[in-house]
Every structure is written in structure tokens, then in C-alpha cells.
Design an enzyme around this catalytic site. Sequence first.
Site, PDB file in Angstrom:
ATOM      1  N   CYS A 113       0.811  -1.223   0.000  1.00 46.86           N
ATOM      2  CA  CYS A 113       0.000   0.000   0.000  1.00 46.86           C
ATOM      3  C   CYS A 113       0.842   1.269   0.000  1.00 46.86           C
ATOM      4  CB  CYS A 113      -0.915   0.012   1.224  1.00 46.86           C
ATOM      5  SG  CYS A 113       0.044   0.017   2.738  1.00 46.86           S
ATOM      6  N   ASP A 142       2.443   2.499   2.566  1.00 50.45           N
ATOM      7  CA  ASP A 142       2.508   3.146   3.873  1.00 50.45           C
ATOM      8  C   ASP A 142       3.886   2.950   4.503  1.00 50.45           C
ATOM      9  OD1 ASP A 142      -0.041   3.834   3.460  1.00 50.45           O
ATOM     10  OD2 ASP A 142      -0.930   2.454   4.904  1.00 50.45           O
ATOM     11  N   CYS A 163      -2.521   3.724   7.255  1.00 51.26           N
ATOM     12  CA  CYS A 163      -3.948   3.552   7.518  1.00 51.26           C
ATOM     13  C   CYS A 163      -4.211   3.420   9.021  1.00 51.26           C
ATOM     14  CB  CYS A 163      -4.436   2.304   6.809  1.00 51.26           C
ATOM     15  SG  CYS A 163      -3.810   0.806   7.561  1.00 51.26           S
ATOM     16  N   CYS A 195      -1.202  -4.950   7.525  1.00 49.75           N
ATOM     17  CA  CYS A 195      -0.885  -3.690   8.200  1.00 49.75           C
ATOM     18  C   CYS A 195      -0.147  -3.946   9.510  1.00 49.75           C
ATOM     19  CB  CYS A 195      -2.143  -2.898   8.499  1.00 49.75           C
ATOM     20  SG  CYS A 195      -3.236  -2.771   7.085  1.00 49.75           S
TER      21      CYS A 195
END
Length: 129
Positions: free
Chosen positions: A33, A35, A60, A104
Site C-alpha cells: 500500500c 505506507d 492507515c 498492516c
Amino acid sequence: MYTEKVMDHFQNPRNMGEVENPDGVGEVGNPQCGDVMRITIKVDEEQDRIDDVKFKTLGCGAAIATSSMVTELAKGKTLDEAQEISRKVVAEALGGLPPQKMHCSNLASDGLQKAIEDYRARHAKKETV
Ligand code: FES
């Protein structure tokens, strides 16, 4: 979809920021992603213990919640104990994450492990000087 613990750590993140003059720094990016997360640690050399740990995460909500949780889990632990804080341990401490958000939680534990590796590498260098 998110547990209360995830929401709590997302809304009231613990240990956000950066420790002063860190003894170890871990930076990781999530290829899925984009991040990024940075973990900094302060280590009590005599006791081999993490005295302080902070995070900065550009990511996120789940990444922020897991970063916050990982700092809570790691604070006060010896480096050997902190190395046991795996991706799974972080996700479990939050009461689980939705399957599509499991990646994540990887950032947080990977960031911590990198910071510990960085500390050990710097320390090894110091000892050979
Ligand atoms: Fe990127 Fe969660 S979507 S870390």
C-alpha cells in the site's frame, strides 16, 4: 469490523513521535500500500532493556493502531523479549484484525525488529572499537 482495542489505539495512539537521540531506528515500508513507519528506541545498555519506544506512521488506521500496540508491548521489555513480538503477537494483542488488514500489522512488528537490529549493529561496532 474492528475490535474495540483497535479503535482505541487508533483514536488514542500511545507513544507517538520520536525518542531523543535514539539508540536504534527501524524504518519499514509496506509494498502492498506504500505506507511507511519509523520506530525509534532508547535502550538501557546495562539491562539490555527498552526504556522508551516511539513511532511515526504514515499509514492507515490499522497501521496506526498496530504501531501504538507494538510500542506498548515493547516498552520495558528486554531486547530478547521484544524480539518475540511477532506479527501474530501484535494482531492477537489487538483482538485480531480483519483478514484484508493483516498486512498492516506486519509493519509494526517489522519496524520494531529493525530498530532492535539497528541497535545491536551499532552496539557491536562500539564494542569492537
Ligand atoms: Fe497500508 Fe494498512 S493499508 S498499512
